[in-house]
Scaffold this active site. Sequence first.
Site, PDB file in Angstrom:
ATOM      1  N   LEU B  65      32.045  89.511  47.011  1.00  0.00           N
ATOM      2  CA  LEU B  65      33.083  90.510  47.298  1.00  0.00           C
ATOM      3  C   LEU B  65      34.159  90.593  46.217  1.00  0.00           C
ATOM      4  O   LEU B  65      34.798  91.628  46.075  1.00  0.00           O
ATOM      5  CB  LEU B  65      33.738  90.226  48.659  1.00  0.00           C
ATOM      6  CG  LEU B  65      32.806  90.270  49.883  1.00  0.00           C
ATOM      7  CD1 LEU B  65      33.609  90.103  51.164  1.00  0.00           C
ATOM      8  CD2 LEU B  65      31.985  91.541  49.947  1.00  0.00           C
ATOM      9  N   ASN B 125      19.464  88.862  35.515  1.00  0.00           N
ATOM     10  CA  ASN B 125      18.557  87.817  35.028  1.00  0.00           C
ATOM     11  C   ASN B 125      17.683  88.350  33.897  1.00  0.00           C
ATOM     12  O   ASN B 125      17.392  89.538  33.818  1.00  0.00           O
ATOM     13  CB  ASN B 125      17.694  87.286  36.182  1.00  0.00           C
ATOM     14  CG  ASN B 125      16.784  88.363  36.739  1.00  0.00           C
ATOM     15  OD1 ASN B 125      15.712  88.590  36.209  1.00  0.00           O
ATOM     16  ND2 ASN B 125      17.224  89.042  37.793  1.00  0.00           N
ATOM     17  N   CYS B 182      25.751  84.368  36.135  1.00  0.00           N
ATOM     18  CA  CYS B 182      27.045  84.413  36.842  1.00  0.00           C
ATOM     19  C   CYS B 182      27.133  83.409  37.982  1.00  0.00           C
ATOM     20  O   CYS B 182      28.192  82.855  38.258  1.00  0.00           O
ATOM     21  CB  CYS B 182      27.279  85.788  37.457  1.00  0.00           C
ATOM     22  SG  CYS B 182      27.644  87.046  36.267  1.00  0.00           S
ATOM     23  N   CYS B 318      18.100  76.537  45.214  1.00  0.00           N
ATOM     24  CA  CYS B 318      19.393  77.110  44.825  1.00  0.00           C
ATOM     25  C   CYS B 318      19.473  78.491  45.459  1.00  0.00           C
ATOM     26  O   CYS B 318      18.734  78.781  46.413  1.00  0.00           O
ATOM     27  CB  CYS B 318      19.548  77.166  43.305  1.00  0.00           C
ATOM     28  SG  CYS B 318      18.484  78.384  42.523  1.00  0.00           S
TER      29      CYS B 318
END
Lengths: 80, 357
Positions: B65, B125, B182, B318
């Site tokens: 967000l 990616n 990120c 992950c």
Amino acid sequence: MEVLLFGIAKDIVGKTVIHLDEGGEVPASVSELKEQLISSYPEFAKLSSLAIAVNSEYATDNVSLGKGDEIAIIPPVSGG
Amino acid sequence: MNSKRYDRHIILKDFGPEAQQKLSEAKVLVVGAGGLGVPALTYLNSMGVGTLGIVDNDTVSLSNLHRQVLYNESDVGSSKVWKAIEKLKAQNSETLFEAYDTFLTKQNALEIIKGFDLVVDATDNFPTRYLINDVCVLLKKPFVYGALHGFEGQVSVFNYEGGPTYRCLFPNMPKADEVPNCNEHGVLGIVPGIVGNLQALETVKAITGLGEPLSGVLLLFNGLANSFQKIRFSTNTENLGITELRESYEFECTIPVQSVQADSFERLLEKRKLQIIDVRTPKEYREFRLKDSINIPLVDLETRREEIDMQRPVYFICQSGIRSQKGVIQIRKYAPKANLINVSGGINQLSMYAAKY
């Protein structure tokens, strides 16, 4: 010789810019510059894909370098 | 097309009704409805691009967000593609939307992209970026590239009217552990906003022929210095001669990583207690975790490897399956004989089952 660092290259060195001619000697070519970076900052060795620009122009390994050149080290970035 | 709506475009010298008409006839595919995709989509939609395709298989998460400003707190857990379309429709009811509630893969990419005039690469990616490049070269479509790293961004227009491609700049995909994304590295919320908007600008220029699209030019943005730098590069004609897609767009590893799909992993979870190493950050782990999983962030994995029982199978997980794959590669150096398994697709793929655990 001013070397501008982007992306992970900046993180490896810990600065956005380094000056290479302080000792009088500068690397003669892009490939020498890469070798010099790896010997000063071994983590560069793991970057297999790295774009180098000389005076804002993409440069291959054999491009020769002069004292006044501005270099940019541009690793690929993936974030989005 | 309601011309009153676009009055400020139409009265704009050098833009006018002709350029507006071109926008309304354009079909643009935005791959990724995240940090870059949200601003790109919002402006392309408001400016009157006739057809917008959106590809994303992700759901909105709380940690999105701060940068993905189209989504609200109440959207957390919902499909990004459908939420984005709902909001964009409210913004502009004239736009036609095509939803692709899937990840772009080697199997579907040609079929999806061939119906569009231009692709906006708003992915997060490398495998998808290289896939978009190769498909666009094959189909002769331009694509507008944007990518981020922390406070920095890159923008360029590739494969535009025979111009250079992504591979002319970065010929080969980096290896899995070379460059963080990120999710691992963090990003300042506004930076994708700036870069995604620059992508929208380049898209409009490419569609209308206005100005000079960033073809053969890589724009580097540094948010901390608020500086822009342009690097010129040229076409390596070899990269335009692609005749088929590569065998694989997965990260290249010297030895393939053993992996398990999310649904099989879920069945295993039901049967017995597994050793699960969650390599995300402690913060992500606090937000959501699998029962009995152990949190060892990727950055600490090598130093804390003694905490892993190498005699038992080790499942690495992950958010999306990329960091966990790096984890497997890292640990394999120390324990070549251990049974190290990557949970493919990570928690994103598991989230549909997550309520049970």
